[in-house]
Design an enzyme around this catalytic site. Structure first.
Site, PDB file in Angstrom:
ATOM      1  N   HIS A   1      -1.618 -16.260  36.664  1.00 21.09           N
ATOM      2  CA  HIS A   1      -2.579 -16.403  35.576  1.00 21.09           C
ATOM      3  C   HIS A   1      -2.542 -17.751  34.859  1.00 21.09           C
ATOM      4  O   HIS A   1      -3.529 -18.147  34.224  1.00 21.09           O
ATOM      5  CB  HIS A   1      -2.339 -15.284  34.540  1.00 21.09           C
ATOM      6  CG  HIS A   1      -3.562 -14.868  33.807  1.00 21.09           C
ATOM      7  ND1 HIS A   1      -4.551 -15.752  33.433  1.00 21.09           N
ATOM      8  CD2 HIS A   1      -3.976 -13.659  33.366  1.00 21.09           C
ATOM      9  CE1 HIS A   1      -5.513 -15.099  32.800  1.00 21.09           C
ATOM     10  NE2 HIS A   1      -5.191 -13.837  32.749  1.00 21.09           N
TER      11      HIS A   1
ATOM     12  N   TYR B   1      -8.557  -5.760  22.258  1.00 18.49           N
ATOM     13  CA  TYR B   1      -8.730  -7.125  22.778  1.00 18.49           C
ATOM     14  C   TYR B   1      -9.790  -7.092  23.869  1.00 18.49           C
ATOM     15  O   TYR B   1      -9.674  -6.345  24.827  1.00 18.49           O
ATOM     16  CB  TYR B   1      -7.389  -7.586  23.363  1.00 18.49           C
ATOM     17  CG  TYR B   1      -7.337  -8.981  23.946  1.00 18.49           C
ATOM     18  CD1 TYR B   1      -6.571  -9.968  23.334  1.00 18.49           C
ATOM     19  CD2 TYR B   1      -8.001  -9.325  25.117  1.00 18.49           C
ATOM     20  CE1 TYR B   1      -6.481 -11.255  23.870  1.00 18.49           C
ATOM     21  CE2 TYR B   1      -7.933 -10.600  25.663  1.00 18.49           C
ATOM     22  CZ  TYR B   1      -7.169 -11.556  25.031  1.00 18.49           C
ATOM     23  OH  TYR B   1      -7.086 -12.814  25.559  1.00 18.49           O
TER      24      TYR B   1
ATOM     25  N   THR C   1     -10.070 -19.052  27.037  1.00 20.74           N
ATOM     26  CA  THR C   1     -10.500 -17.734  26.546  1.00 20.74           C
ATOM     27  C   THR C   1     -10.377 -17.641  25.024  1.00 20.74           C
ATOM     28  O   THR C   1      -9.707 -18.437  24.391  1.00 20.74           O
ATOM     29  CB  THR C   1      -9.652 -16.608  27.163  1.00 20.74           C
ATOM     30  OG1 THR C   1      -8.272 -16.809  26.816  1.00 20.74           O
ATOM     31  CG2 THR C   1      -9.815 -16.554  28.662  1.00 20.74           C
TER      32      THR C   1
END
Length: 784
Positions: free
Chosen positions: A481, A597, A610
């Site tokens: 990630h 979230y 993000t």
């Protein structure tokens, strides 16, 4: 000696460019023409790549102009000069006088050089003006807050201006220098938005205490921290992204597997071939075709609002030839400009496979041949080799220490370099996975868990991505990630799936199209010498990973009742609809609301990643409470739904346009740590758990899948592990008009959560909300 070993030895001799023998008559030198040819072709390939990079650098460097526009400007300037018109207001004459001091040029030469220099300067000035104008235009985000389907005249004029200054035929990175910087919101605005977001989640006394902390922070410490953050925003390209990458990802000391890495699934229903080697051949070749386009910057930048507003493309840079390297305190990302091999894992063994032969990329059938050779190889794993990848699945510190102690020299270093410097990692999985109609729930759950963690020792979790091909021909991907977010990997994955099925295809017998090539050298087994002390660390990491993996409760399912087509008939946002269904499902599942979230992107800004949308709002809570209240009428529920939906869309737009809450507070917290000052407010905010973490996987290349002609070629999407030990992780993808795929994760160890139970509540919530609009089951079938 086995046939495999003798073949490898023969290839090794052929691979040597020259051999020599010392004789009484001198040195007998024997050249291998084949090896020299391969060296020449390899060098030619490298120089071609360097030239293409240089050419693309020039084209991107002068965008939104083009290199040919320089000639137009210079010719225009020279033409006016010969017409006895001075377009420079005396500047050309000044340049002429300066050149006159050299004494080496004739009068005509000085005129020509002066004209060219002025024309070049004018051209550069025009480029800078166009870029700055485009950056100013792209800083406007009012279009995003306009009512859906209604566009003001001002917005239309703005769009025309953006298109005029955007140039023609942009390449992947053409817009990078024209994108605006991420703005730093005012501290008071962020604090007020934060208090608004937590109001429905706190009791009156708790909210009163938090309000006092927040207001004190906004008046006292906040402005001091904000000053440093403003300074960084002026100096750095993006005030969030580098700290986000370092502190959220690279400094994390826990396992990447489940906690950080995420996965992408294959097509839901279709397996174009059941031959594992053939699917791997086409899949690997499709990935390499994408890399080829990426190297040439031929991938089109993603544009919003009718191909007008560009998104940042920076995350594509580290997609290939990238690996996360463990460190004791922090990891680093190693990225190479090129890599000519991949590493393939099968039955505990590692193989290095070259991607080029005769100066060209291997064809699908040739890659299939190489993969089949690996599948047919009968050799056993070396000591410690089979479970080696478990080091990347466990805690980071033991892996970092082990890497430093045992992989810094000799054959271990060479083999580890081969893995870490590979274009990407490939796993030939021994299990069969994918959707089975006779047992859809169990098959999809098993498939999801296999992609998320596998056996904990058969994926290299540090690589930018691991391409996984199962025994029955199903495939998938596990991605690290830190280097990029899911939409970037999703863009690659969409291309791979469509290229595999619609462009490359398969022969009638299931093999890749084309012919095998016996001249291609066999894959090379990587050699390891792993001492017992290292094997003990591997076992410890594997035990840690196994405990984590076995605790993951996954439920992945396709929702067929309706999709975004019917939702849009209700004149509401499909994302808002699903998010409100998630709030209703969570309330029915837990009997309470929680901090939620939802991942949003900030790629309207340069190097944006993000931002968080806090989906649980006062408006969504009012709607959910009305849904569980039998005294409320359908009309009242619909009114509250529309208010909650509009609020959610507003929050999403704020997050996308740089006015989110959480990244700003995160950066203020980082500054406070650098200044060694304590903030009770920030400490409490950043310690709050996200018990419902959600993300929508966008479909970015709809044109690749013509679902009207090929309705069975639908994507399954992808998912991730639970963020909180006592919470849920939910990923979803809106496929076509009539399908939504959900991926729900939680932990068995939590007595409060159950992924299958939550899935049932979610299906019911989706149907209950749709029923408010008067769409019965029969009318939905008619819509389908």
């Amino acid at each position: 000696m086995t046939p495999w070993r003798s073949l490898k030895m023969a290839e090794a001799h052929q691979a040597v460019a020259f051999q020599f023998t010392v004789t009484p008559d001198g040195i007998d030198l024997r050249l291998s023409h084949e090896a020299l040819k391969q060296i020449y072709l390899s060098g030619l390939h490298s120089w071609k790549k360097k030239f293409i990079r240089f050419k693309n650098g020039v084209i991107t460097g002068v965008y939104p102009a083009s290199p040919s526009s320089w000639l137009i400007v210079v010719v225009g300037v020279m033409s006016t000069m010969y017409a006895k018109i001075d377009p420079s207001l005396g500047i050309i004459a000044k340049i002429n006088r300066t050149l006159d001091t050299t004494g080496y040029m004739s009068s005509q030469t000085k005129n020509i050089v002066s004209g060219i220099l002025f024309g070049t300067g004018l051209w550069v000035a025009l480029i800078i003006t166009m870029r700055y104008s485009l950056k100013v235009l792209l800083s406007y985000h009012g279009w995003m807050f306009a009512e859906h389907g209604k566009m003001s005249r001002a917005t239309r004029i703005w769009m025309c201006m953006v298109k005029i200054f955007s140039g023609r035929k942009p390449m992947l990175y053409s817009f990078q220098t024209s994108l605006p910087r991420l703005p730093v919101p005012a501290v008071k605005d962020t604090v007020n938005r934060y208090l608004e977001s937590v109001r429905p989640l706190m009791k009156d006394e708790d909210f009163k205490r938090m309000t006092a902390l927040a207001q004190d922070f906004a008046v006292n410490l906040g402005p001091r921290l904000q000053w440093y953050l403003k300074l960084k925003s002026w100096w750095a390209t993006n005030y969030v992204s580098d700290w986000w990458e370092e502190y959220v990802y690279l400094r994390g000391r826990g396992p990447l597997m489940v906690n950080s890495n995420y996965y992408a699934m294959d097509l839901l229903y279709v397996i174009p071939t059941h031959l594992q080697a053939a699917r791997a051949g086409n899949g690997i070749h499709a990935i390499l075709l994408y890399r080829h386009k990426l190297d040439r910057e031929e991938i089109k930048p993603i544009l919003l609002l009718g191909s007008t507003v560009p998104l940042c493309s920076a995350q594509w840079e580290r997609m290939f030839n990238t690996c996360r390297i463990p460190g004791e305190e922090t990891d680093t990302i190693q990225h190479l400009r090129d890599s000519k091999h991949i590493v393939v894992f099968h039955k505990g063994r590692y193989f290095k496979v070259w991607l080029y032969h005769d100066g060209r990329l291997l064809k699908p059938r040739e890659i299939e041949q190489q993969i089949q050779r690996i599948l047919d190889d009968p050799s056993e794993p070396q000591a410690g080799e089979a479970k080696l990848a478990a080091l990347t699945a466990g805690e980071r510190v033991p892996w970092a220490k082990c890497r430093q102690a045992y992989f810094g020299r000799g054959k271990n270093k060479q083999s580890l370099d081969a893995v870490e410097k590979a274009a990407f990692f490939v796993t030939l999985d021994e299990t069969e996975q994918g959707y089975r109609e006779e047992d859809p729930d169990a098959s999809m759950d098993s498939y999801a868990k296999s992609l998320l963690h596998g056996r904990c020792s058969d994926r290299w979790f540090d690589k930018s991505f691991t391409f996984i091909v199962f025994k029955n021909g199903k495939m998938g991907m596990n991605a690290e990630h830190s280097w990029a977010d899911a939409p970037v990997v999703g863009h690659l994955w969409e291309y791979v799936m469509s290229t595999d099925c619609f462009q490359l295809g398969y022969a009638e017998d299931g093999h890749c199209k084309g012919d095998t090539n016996p001249n291609i050298p066999y894959p090379t087994r990587l050699q390891w010498d792993i001492p017992e002390e290292c094997q003990d660390v591997i076992e410890t990491s594997l035990n840690t990973a196994n405990i984590l993996a076995s605790d993951v409760d996954f439920h992945s399912f396709p929702f067929h009742a309706f999709g975004k087509g019917l939702i849009k008939k209700c004149r509401t946002s499909p994302d808002a609809f699903v998010q409100l269904a998630l709030q209703l499902a969570h309330y029915k599942d837990m009997g309470k609301f929680c901090l939620t979230y939802e991942a949003s992107m900030t790629r309207l800004f340069r190097e944006g990643r993000t931002e968080t949308v806090r989906s649980c709002s006062s408006e969504s809570c009012s709607f959910v409470l009305a849904m569980v209240d039998p005294t409320q009428t359908v009309k009242q529920k619909l009114r509250l739904f529309k208010i909650a939906s509009e609020k959610h869309q507003h929050l999403y737009r704020l997050a996308m346009t740089g006015s989110g809450i959480d990244r700003h507070l995160f950066c203020l917290y980082v500054v406070s740590k650098y200044l060694a000052v304590d903030s009770p407010f920030l400490k409490e905010v950043l310690s709050e758990p996200w018990r419902l973490s959600t993300s929508q996987t966008p479909q970015q290349q709809v044109e690749l899948f013509d679902l009207e002609r090929n309705p069975e070629y639908v994507s399954s999407g992808g998912g991730f592990g639970p963020v909180a030990d006592d919470g849920y992780g939910v990923s979803y993808i809106l496929v076509g008009e009539n399908l939504i795929n959900f991926h729900i994760s939680s932990k068995f160890s939590s007595p409060e959560t159950d992924s299958h139970r939550f899935g049932k509540h979610l299906k019911q919530a989706m149907n209950d909300i749709m029923a408010l609009f008067g769409f019965s089951s029969n009318s939905r079938k008619e819509f389908h």
